[in-house]
Design a protein around this motif. Sequence first.
Motif, short mmCIF file in Angstrom:
data_model
loop_
_atom_site.label_atom_id
_atom_site.label_comp_id
_atom_site.label_asym_id
_atom_site.label_seq_id
_atom_site.Cartn_x
_atom_site.Cartn_y
_atom_site.Cartn_z
N THR A 25 -4.32 7.96 3.77
CA THR A 25 -5.68 8.00 3.22
C THR A 25 -5.70 8.94 2.03
O THR A 25 -4.90 9.87 1.94
CB THR A 25 -6.71 8.49 4.25
OG1 THR A 25 -6.31 9.78 4.70
CG2 THR A 25 -6.79 7.56 5.44
N LEU A 26 -6.62 8.69 1.10
CA LEU A 26 -6.75 9.53 -0.09
C LEU A 26 -7.94 10.45 0.10
O LEU A 26 -8.99 10.02 0.59
CB LEU A 26 -7.00 8.65 -1.32
CG LEU A 26 -5.87 7.71 -1.73
CD1 LEU A 26 -6.35 6.78 -2.83
CD2 LEU A 26 -4.66 8.51 -2.19
N GLY A 53 1.75 10.28 -3.63
CA GLY A 53 1.18 10.66 -2.33
C GLY A 53 1.97 10.07 -1.17
O GLY A 53 2.70 9.10 -1.33
N LEU A 62 -6.42 7.45 -6.78
CA LEU A 62 -4.95 7.42 -6.86
C LEU A 62 -4.46 8.26 -8.03
O LEU A 62 -3.37 8.84 -8.00
CB LEU A 62 -4.46 5.97 -7.05
CG LEU A 62 -4.18 5.11 -5.84
CD1 LEU A 62 -3.85 3.70 -6.28
CD2 LEU A 62 -3.04 5.67 -4.99
N ARG A 64 1.01 4.07 -3.02
CA ARG A 64 0.64 5.48 -2.83
C ARG A 64 1.81 6.39 -3.14
O ARG A 64 1.64 7.49 -3.68
CB ARG A 64 0.05 5.73 -1.45
CG ARG A 64 1.02 5.64 -0.31
CD ARG A 64 0.35 6.05 1.01
NE ARG A 64 1.26 5.86 2.11
CZ ARG A 64 1.14 4.89 3.04
NH1 ARG A 64 0.14 4.04 2.98
NH2 ARG A 64 2.03 4.79 3.99
N ARG A 65 3.04 5.97 -2.84
CA ARG A 65 4.22 6.75 -3.19
C ARG A 65 4.36 6.89 -4.70
O ARG A 65 4.67 7.95 -5.23
CB ARG A 65 5.48 6.09 -2.61
CG ARG A 65 5.79 6.52 -1.22
CD ARG A 65 6.21 7.97 -1.19
NE ARG A 65 6.43 8.44 0.17
CZ ARG A 65 6.66 9.70 0.47
NH1 ARG A 65 6.68 10.62 -0.46
NH2 ARG A 65 6.86 10.06 1.71
N ARG A 93 0.85 -1.21 0.00
CA ARG A 93 0.00 0.00 0.00
C ARG A 93 0.88 1.25 0.00
O ARG A 93 0.61 2.22 -0.72
CB ARG A 93 -0.92 0.01 1.23
CG ARG A 93 -2.13 -0.89 1.10
CD ARG A 93 -3.14 -0.64 2.22
NE ARG A 93 -2.62 -0.97 3.54
CZ ARG A 93 -2.75 -2.17 4.12
NH1 ARG A 93 -3.40 -3.13 3.49
NH2 ARG A 93 -2.25 -2.40 5.32
N SER A 94 1.94 1.21 0.81
CA SER A 94 2.84 2.35 0.90
C SER A 94 3.54 2.61 -0.44
O SER A 94 3.65 3.74 -0.90
CB SER A 94 3.83 2.10 2.03
OG SER A 94 5.04 2.77 1.80
N HIS A 123 -10.81 3.55 -5.85
CA HIS A 123 -9.41 3.65 -5.40
C HIS A 123 -8.49 4.02 -6.57
O HIS A 123 -7.66 4.93 -6.46
CB HIS A 123 -9.00 2.32 -4.76
CG HIS A 123 -7.70 2.39 -4.03
ND1 HIS A 123 -7.10 1.27 -3.52
CD2 HIS A 123 -6.89 3.43 -3.72
CE1 HIS A 123 -5.96 1.63 -2.92
NE2 HIS A 123 -5.82 2.94 -3.04
#
Length: 218
Positions: free
Chosen positions: A126-127, A122, A163, A117-118, A113-114, A159
């Motif tokens: 959370t978005l 981000g 993103l 998002r990177r 997940r990390s 999602h």
Amino acid sequence: MRILIAEDDRLLGEGILAGLKQKGFKAEWLQDGLAAWNALQAEAFSALVLDLGLPKLPGLDLLRRLRASGSTIPVLILTARDTPQDIVAGLDTGADDYLVKPFDLGELAARLRSLVRRAAGGAAPTLECGRLRLDPAARSIEYEGHPIELTTREFGLLHELMLNAGKVLTRAQLESKLYAWGEEVESNALEVHVHHLRRKLAAGLIRTVRGVGYIMPK
Ligand code: CA
């Protein structure tokens, strides 16, 4: 989020596949490096979980090829090789993260997940888009502060759009992130999910780009 797992150990491959699915990821599993390379050329994945000791094309060679081809896909190396030299070689070849076997599935999921998002630019876990808030770890949505119930596919679609807020996503890109291999995709399935999201959230939240796909404005 759709993850590709390249792992030749059958028991481990099956375990990771089942574990990631259970944690809400879409995932595909391949058992040699060449098959993984071919799949990465053909389709969009959110991240790659890469074993180093792979038949046909070893993990580091696959990684080298990927980075030489300009691919920016997040890569997490998952291996039993745990010397500092191995870890340095992996990261310096272009991996983004490294996890040593045996590992915890919850930790693998959190690291993925990390990374995702990177890769999307981000840092926050959370978005947020306007009055919409999505928590990938808890798999929950709030709109104007109220929790909203979504199906697995609706959540996955929202999602991906969040993103990539501000970017048009094509139908093919969205379908490849939402459906696993062998899953039947009805020709109007995407429209139906978008329709449901607009009804559950707000009509103007997801815009149709005619003939191309969809965009969530920033
Ligand atoms: Ca192996």
